[in-house]
Design a protein around this motif. Structure first.
Motif, PDB file in Angstrom:
ATOM      1  N   ALA A 283       0.825  -1.210   0.000  1.00  0.00           N
ATOM      2  CA  ALA A 283       0.000   0.000   0.000  1.00  0.00           C
ATOM      3  C   ALA A 283       0.861   1.262   0.000  1.00  0.00           C
ATOM      4  O   ALA A 283       0.485   2.272  -0.608  1.00  0.00           O
ATOM      5  N   CYS A 284       2.003   1.208   0.654  1.00  0.00           N
ATOM      6  CA  CYS A 284       2.893   2.369   0.707  1.00  0.00           C
ATOM      7  C   CYS A 284       4.024   2.264  -0.317  1.00  0.00           C
ATOM      8  O   CYS A 284       4.293   3.209  -1.060  1.00  0.00           O
ATOM      9  N   HIS A 285       4.692   1.114  -0.338  1.00  0.00           N
ATOM     10  CA  HIS A 285       5.880   0.962  -1.190  1.00  0.00           C
ATOM     11  C   HIS A 285       5.549   0.477  -2.588  1.00  0.00           C
ATOM     12  O   HIS A 285       6.463   0.346  -3.416  1.00  0.00           O
ATOM     13  N   GLN A 286       4.260   0.205  -2.844  1.00  0.00           N
ATOM     14  CA  GLN A 286       3.757  -0.212  -4.149  1.00  0.00           C
ATOM     15  C   GLN A 286       4.149  -1.650  -4.480  1.00  0.00           C
ATOM     16  O   GLN A 286       5.199  -2.138  -4.064  1.00  0.00           O
ATOM     17  N   PRO A 287       3.303  -2.363  -5.222  1.00  0.00           N
ATOM     18  CA  PRO A 287       3.569  -3.775  -5.530  1.00  0.00           C
ATOM     19  C   PRO A 287       4.899  -4.002  -6.241  1.00  0.00           C
ATOM     20  O   PRO A 287       5.536  -5.034  -6.058  1.00  0.00           O
ATOM     21  N   ALA A 288       5.327  -3.032  -7.058  1.00  0.00           N
ATOM     22  CA  ALA A 288       6.587  -3.183  -7.782  1.00  0.00           C
ATOM     23  C   ALA A 288       7.769  -2.609  -7.020  1.00  0.00           C
ATOM     24  O   ALA A 288       8.874  -2.526  -7.561  1.00  0.00           O
TER      25      ALA A 288
END
Length: 376
Positions: A283-288
């Motif tokens: 949610a914060c660091h993004q899936p990628a």
């Protein structure tokens, strides 16, 4: 007499946009106080505007009326001072009585420590060995619009707070990071959870049922995703639930300790770590792993997740958080195996091909086994 009249007023109950009575005696007192002040304000408004419009009509210039001339009238000064004071006293008396009752947390039958963090609630029963996190249960597919939204969209949690009816429940509110606010309208409870401080509130629920609320303080980007759900049970059902929950947590704790002694392979760690990352970190660091520039740092290609000399720092940040940022400590939220897996995943996913494998035993050695809250 006025409070009784207002509380029994069918007109007040049927107003669609009015406050609700709630599910506790104190919430009904708050409702009655609200209606009392509302009617006082209505009477004041009718008198003031009535006199004003009457004066405009009967003392208009076309009728030859002339304004009275007076200066420093002691009688007028006394009237417009004494009358408002009497009105304020009439309003302050019931308000003070209700507020004093709302703040009286003495003689509680049960105490629950409520801790807010970005973006979840943690509940700890001080009289029982039971503590757990309560997270939003709405699926990501519903939030993204890829699935139909349910009837309680953004209002369901995986672990609701369970309380007994007919008992005085004392709440202690605090926070792990920023200011949150635990709010359940049906209980007339809305109290800020401030980091480093403990606030108090209480309730006594009259009827079994499910009561909903949410965080009422803007606490970050997922502020709208931390609802509150309270399930009220009879005293007998509550005791059965608390015993069952305690047994489940004791069993889970024993399993976690056994898992901490296991050795994982890199494929096993990557598979489990991906699930943990998508559930707690993406949610914060993004899936990628790209992060959000200026807000959340990227993990893909960063020094912390790729360089051997920063390996210890990587573990410390995941386990204990980072002061002054939104990075919260996960050492109390995840098991040693989950922590080892997600750190391994972050060091080997995307373009991070370090080949570094973190084992649960290493993570367990960094956690403080003497900390009574380590199983939070």
């Amino acid at each position: 007499m006025m409070m009784w009249f207002i509380s029994s007023s069918a007109f007040a109950n049927e107003i669609r946009f009015n406050m609700t009575r709630g599910a506790t005696a104190i919430s009904q007192q708050v409702y009655d106080l609200h209606m009392t002040i509302f009617y006082i304000c209505c009477v004041i408004g009718l008198l003031v505007f009535g006199i004003m419009f009457w004066s405009i009509v009967h003392h208009r210039k076309s009728r030859g009326a002339k304004a009275a001339q007076f200066h420093e009238s002691t009688r007028i000064e006394l009237l417009w001072t004494v009358i408002p004071v009497l009105i304020l006293i009439a309003m302050a008396a019931p308000a003070t009585s209700t507020l004093l009752k709302m703040e009286d947390t003495s003689k509680a039958d049960l105490t629950v420590l409520v801790t807010g963090s970005q973006w979840k609630w943690h509940y700890k029963y001080l009289e029982y060995p039971v503590a757990f996190y309560s997270l939003l249960a709405t699926s990501k597919q519903q939030i993204s619009g890829d699935a139909p939204k349910g009837g309680n969209y953004l209002l369901e949690v995986d672990n609701p707070l369970v309380l007994p009816v007919g008992k005085k429940i004392r709440f202690l509110m605090t926070s792990d990071d920023v200011i949150h606010s635990w709010w359940v309208p049906a209980f007339a409870v809305k109290k800020d959870a401030n980091p480093g401080y403990i606030n108090e509130s209480w309730t006594r629920i009259d009827k079994p049922g499910t009561y909903r609320g949410q965080c009422a303080e803007l606490c970050g980007k997922d502020h709208g995703f931390m609802p509150v759900v309270v399930v009220a049970k009879s005293a007998e059902e509550f005791e059965k639930w608390i015993a069952r929950k305690g047994d489940e947590q004791a069993t889970a704790k024993a399993q976690q300790q056994a898992q901490a002694a296991e050795t994982m392979t890199l494929p096993q760690a990557m598979a489990q770590g991906e699930k943990v990352y998508l559930g707690h970190c993406a949610a914060c660091h993004q899936p990628a792993g790209t992060g959000l520039p200026g807000i959340f740092p990227a993990l893909n290609g960063s020094k912390v997740t790729t360089q051997a000399e920063h390996r210890a720092q990587h573990l410390d940040i995941v386990l204990h958080g980072k002061s002054g940022t939104a990075m919260q400590p996960f050492g109390k939220q995840l098991t040693a195996q989950e922590l080892a897996a997600v750190i391994t995943y972050e060091r080997n996913a995307w373009d991070n091909k370090t080949g570094d494998l973190v084992q649960p035993a290493e993570v367990q050695s960094l956690l403080n086994p003497a900390n009574p809250d380590k199983d939070k």
